[in-house]
Design an enzyme around this catalytic site. Structure first.
Site, mmCIF file in Angstrom:
data_model
loop_
_atom_site.group_PDB
_atom_site.id
_atom_site.type_symbol
_atom_site.label_atom_id
_atom_site.label_comp_id
_atom_site.label_asym_id
_atom_site.label_seq_id
_atom_site.Cartn_x
_atom_site.Cartn_y
_atom_site.Cartn_z
ATOM 1 N N ARG A 171 81.412 29.669 41.568
ATOM 2 C CA ARG A 171 82.652 29.760 40.758
ATOM 3 C C ARG A 171 82.467 30.604 39.508
ATOM 4 O O ARG A 171 82.994 30.286 38.431
ATOM 5 C CB ARG A 171 83.157 28.369 40.349
ATOM 6 C CG ARG A 171 83.446 27.428 41.466
ATOM 7 C CD ARG A 171 84.602 27.858 42.354
ATOM 8 N NE ARG A 171 84.652 26.988 43.504
ATOM 9 C CZ ARG A 171 83.955 27.232 44.631
ATOM 10 N NH1 ARG A 171 83.232 28.327 44.778
ATOM 11 N NH2 ARG A 171 84.021 26.395 45.637
ATOM 12 N N SER A 222 90.410 21.545 42.063
ATOM 13 C CA SER A 222 89.336 20.855 41.334
ATOM 14 C C SER A 222 89.397 21.224 39.861
ATOM 15 O O SER A 222 89.334 22.404 39.509
ATOM 16 C CB SER A 222 87.978 21.268 41.901
ATOM 17 O OG SER A 222 87.878 20.773 43.208
ATOM 18 N N GLU A 313 86.569 23.856 35.633
ATOM 19 C CA GLU A 313 86.732 25.006 36.532
ATOM 20 C C GLU A 313 88.057 25.693 36.207
ATOM 21 O O GLU A 313 88.201 26.908 36.302
ATOM 22 C CB GLU A 313 86.719 24.519 37.991
ATOM 23 C CG GLU A 313 86.858 25.642 38.995
ATOM 24 C CD GLU A 313 86.682 25.173 40.434
ATOM 25 O OE1 GLU A 313 85.888 24.251 40.696
ATOM 26 O OE2 GLU A 313 87.370 25.729 41.305
HETATM 27 C C1 LIG Z 1 95.770 22.601 45.650
HETATM 28 C C2 LIG Z 1 94.699 23.533 45.167
HETATM 29 C C3 LIG Z 1 93.510 23.627 45.874
HETATM 30 C C4 LIG Z 1 92.486 24.501 45.429
HETATM 31 N N1 LIG Z 1 91.333 24.602 46.155
HETATM 32 C C5 LIG Z 1 90.354 25.453 45.756
HETATM 33 C C6 LIG Z 1 89.155 25.599 46.514
HETATM 34 O O1 LIG Z 1 88.951 24.965 47.548
HETATM 35 N N2 LIG Z 1 88.224 26.475 46.063
HETATM 36 C C7 LIG Z 1 88.410 27.223 44.924
HETATM 37 O O2 LIG Z 1 87.525 28.032 44.583
HETATM 38 N N3 LIG Z 1 89.538 27.104 44.191
HETATM 39 C C8 LIG Z 1 90.510 26.240 44.581
HETATM 40 N N4 LIG Z 1 91.647 26.110 43.829
HETATM 41 C C9 LIG Z 1 91.790 26.843 42.554
HETATM 42 C C10 LIG Z 1 92.516 28.197 42.698
HETATM 43 O O3 LIG Z 1 93.264 28.249 43.875
HETATM 44 C C11 LIG Z 1 91.519 29.353 42.677
HETATM 45 O O4 LIG Z 1 90.771 29.319 41.501
HETATM 46 C C12 LIG Z 1 92.243 30.695 42.798
HETATM 47 O O5 LIG Z 1 91.312 31.676 43.195
HETATM 48 C C13 LIG Z 1 92.943 31.142 41.512
HETATM 49 O O6 LIG Z 1 93.662 32.339 41.788
HETATM 50 P P1 LIG Z 1 95.028 32.662 41.025
HETATM 51 O O7 LIG Z 1 95.479 33.990 41.474
HETATM 52 O O8 LIG Z 1 95.985 31.545 41.207
HETATM 53 O O9 LIG Z 1 94.497 32.721 39.542
HETATM 54 P P2 LIG Z 1 95.302 32.300 38.212
HETATM 55 O O10 LIG Z 1 95.422 30.806 38.176
HETATM 56 O O11 LIG Z 1 96.528 33.083 38.072
HETATM 57 O O12 LIG Z 1 94.267 32.750 37.100
HETATM 58 C C14 LIG Z 1 93.054 32.048 36.883
HETATM 59 C C15 LIG Z 1 92.244 32.832 35.843
HETATM 60 O O13 LIG Z 1 91.879 34.095 36.389
HETATM 61 C C16 LIG Z 1 92.390 35.155 35.587
HETATM 62 N N5 LIG Z 1 92.803 36.192 36.532
HETATM 63 C C17 LIG Z 1 93.722 36.093 37.534
HETATM 64 N N6 LIG Z 1 93.815 37.250 38.205
HETATM 65 C C18 LIG Z 1 92.932 38.096 37.630
HETATM 66 C C19 LIG Z 1 92.574 39.454 37.859
HETATM 67 N N7 LIG Z 1 93.133 40.174 38.843
HETATM 68 N N8 LIG Z 1 91.632 40.016 37.069
HETATM 69 C C20 LIG Z 1 91.038 39.302 36.079
HETATM 70 N N9 LIG Z 1 91.346 38.026 35.788
HETATM 71 C C21 LIG Z 1 92.288 37.433 36.562
HETATM 72 C C22 LIG Z 1 93.540 34.553 34.781
HETATM 73 O O14 LIG Z 1 93.744 35.239 33.566
HETATM 74 C C23 LIG Z 1 93.038 33.148 34.575
HETATM 75 O O15 LIG Z 1 92.134 33.100 33.488
HETATM 76 C C24 LIG Z 1 92.682 25.260 44.262
HETATM 77 C C25 LIG Z 1 93.904 25.176 43.554
HETATM 78 C C26 LIG Z 1 94.903 24.309 44.003
HETATM 79 C C27 LIG Z 1 96.199 24.231 43.250
#
Ligand SMILES: Cc1cc2nc3c(=O)[nH]c(=O)nc-3n(C[C@H](O)[C@H](O)[C@H](O)COP(=O)(O)OP(=O)(O)OC[C@H]3O[C@@H](n4cnc5c(N)ncnc54)[C@H](O)[C@@H]3O)c2cc1C
Length: 321
Positions: A171, A222, A313
């Site tokens: 992560r 998480s 996380e």
């Molecule tokens: C129900 C549920 C289940 C999940 N299960 C998992 C799992 O099994 N494994 C796991 O790893 N995660 C899991 N997650 C967490 C999440 O889905 C991941 O962390 C996901 O990759 C976040 O992507 P996002 O586009 O939604 O990021 P965002 O929530 O939009 O952003 C998260 C962070 O990343 C930054 N960011 C976003 N895009 C970029 C970019 N292009 N460049 C630089 N910085 C950026 C943002 O500024 C912020 O700080 C889960 C979440 C939920 C709600």
């Protein structure tokens, strides 16, 4: 009378005072002073120019599935990445950062390309996944990347990094440590395979997640990372209780929270999920302040009762935990 400088940015979609809660899976958070939706790299550069000219901080929004936004919102420029072009050639998939990860996995099934099946069901964008090295069941997106294209947020120059330059680990990545690098595109090396077999693996992953109720609404998945534990007795207790060996000395944060007796603990509308103890959920009315208080309480109790310090996380905007 607008106080912000719109020079050279007239083609951008700039909205003012936009509530961020609907853009996050927590459904929590106040307004951003500006929200810019960027559909391609030049628009991301323009959005950054806009922030620089107006001396405002910026923040990238992907799918909002890993983000807790302050109730007071963000006095800056939130940049939503909507760039979502994808091309495939042999086993190489080039995909832009705003592409939805789940949709990409469905596309790889159609293309007969294997490598992302264990990530099925993880919400959010490709860019967010790269930044956090999202993963599940022992695999992570960094395992299949070859290069990542980013923008240097200060100079606006494009930067291409080989996977060995991205510092991927559990992560974590170079992009997480350096918010001045914005992921705009990724090149993935996947392995050709039988579409039916790939689909079966995707379906099995989703079924496994559903059995563990990992698709729980109004959370960010998480909340805490699985910590590395040095206490041999705690590791022995975990392995005996769960009937599995712990990986890389990491114990699931959810197990620790459960052992500390915190399942279903509630602060206002924020609650430790009764289905999965590492999911902190918004039961409908939670504020960011309540979520923060709950997270702090969980950390304190786990440290006091089990001697383990949990680390978030979830990323935060406008607040600290
Ligand atoms: C129900 C549920 C289940 C999940 N299960 C998992 C799992 O099994 N494994 C796991 O790893 N995660 C899991 N997650 C967490 C999440 O889905 C991941 O962390 C996901 O990759 C976040 O992507 P996002 O586009 O939604 O990021 P965002 O929530 O939009 O952003 C998260 C962070 O990343 C930054 N960011 C976003 N895009 C970029 C970019 N292009 N460049 C630089 N910085 C950026 C943002 O500024 C912020 O700080 C889960 C979440 C939920 C709600």
């Amino acid at each position: 009378m607008p106080t912000h400088d719109l020079d050279n940015t007239s083609r951008l979609s700039i909205e003012e005072n936009v509530q961020l809660a609907p853009f996050t899976s927590f459904r929590i958070g106040g307004p951003a002073r500006f929200l810019i939706s960027a559909r391609n790299v030049p628009e991301v550069q323009d959005a950054l120019r806009f922030a620089h000219k107006n001396r405002l901080p910026f923040r990238i929004l992907g799918g909002g599935s890993n983000l807790l936004v302050s109730d007071d919102g963000f006095d800056g420029v939130a940049i939503r990445l909507l760039l979502d072009a994808v091309t495939v050639s042999g086993g190489m998939v080039q995909v832009e950062a705003g592409f939805d990860l789940t949709s990409l996995i469905h596309r790889t099934v159609e293309w007969g390309l294997s490598g992302l099946e264990s990530l099925a069901g993880i919400p959010g964008t490709v860019g967010g996944a790269v930044r956090g090295n999202a993963g599940a069941y022992g695999s992570a997106i960094g395992d299949v990347l070859t290069t990542v294209s980013a923008l240097d947020a200060t100079t606006l120059d494009p930067v291409t990094l080989r996977v060995d330059e991205c510092a991927f680990s559990y992560r974590d990545s170079r992009f997480k440590r350096d918010p001045g690098l914005i992921v705009v595109r990724a090149l993935l090396a996947l392995t050709p395979g039988e579409p039916q077999e790939i689909e079966a693996k995707v379906t099995a992953t989703i079924a496994k997640r559903e059995a563990k109720q990992l698709s729980c609404d109004c959370s960010a998945g998480s909340f805490f990372m699985n910590p590395m534990v040095t206490d041999a007795e705690l590791i022995r207790r975990f392995e005996e209780d769960q009937g599995v060996r712990c990986r890389e000395c990491r114990i699931p944060a959810g197990w620790l929270i459960d052992q500390a007796g915190l399942r279903s603990l509630q602060v206002g509308g924020a609650m430790v999920s009764h289905k999965h103890a590492n999911y902190l959920v918004n039961t409908g009315t939670a504020t960011a302040a309540e979520m923060v208080e709950l997270a702090r309480l969980v950390k304190r109790e786990v440290q006091d009762k089990l001697g383990v310090l949990l680390k978030e996380e979830v990323s935060t905007l406008g607040l600290t935990i």
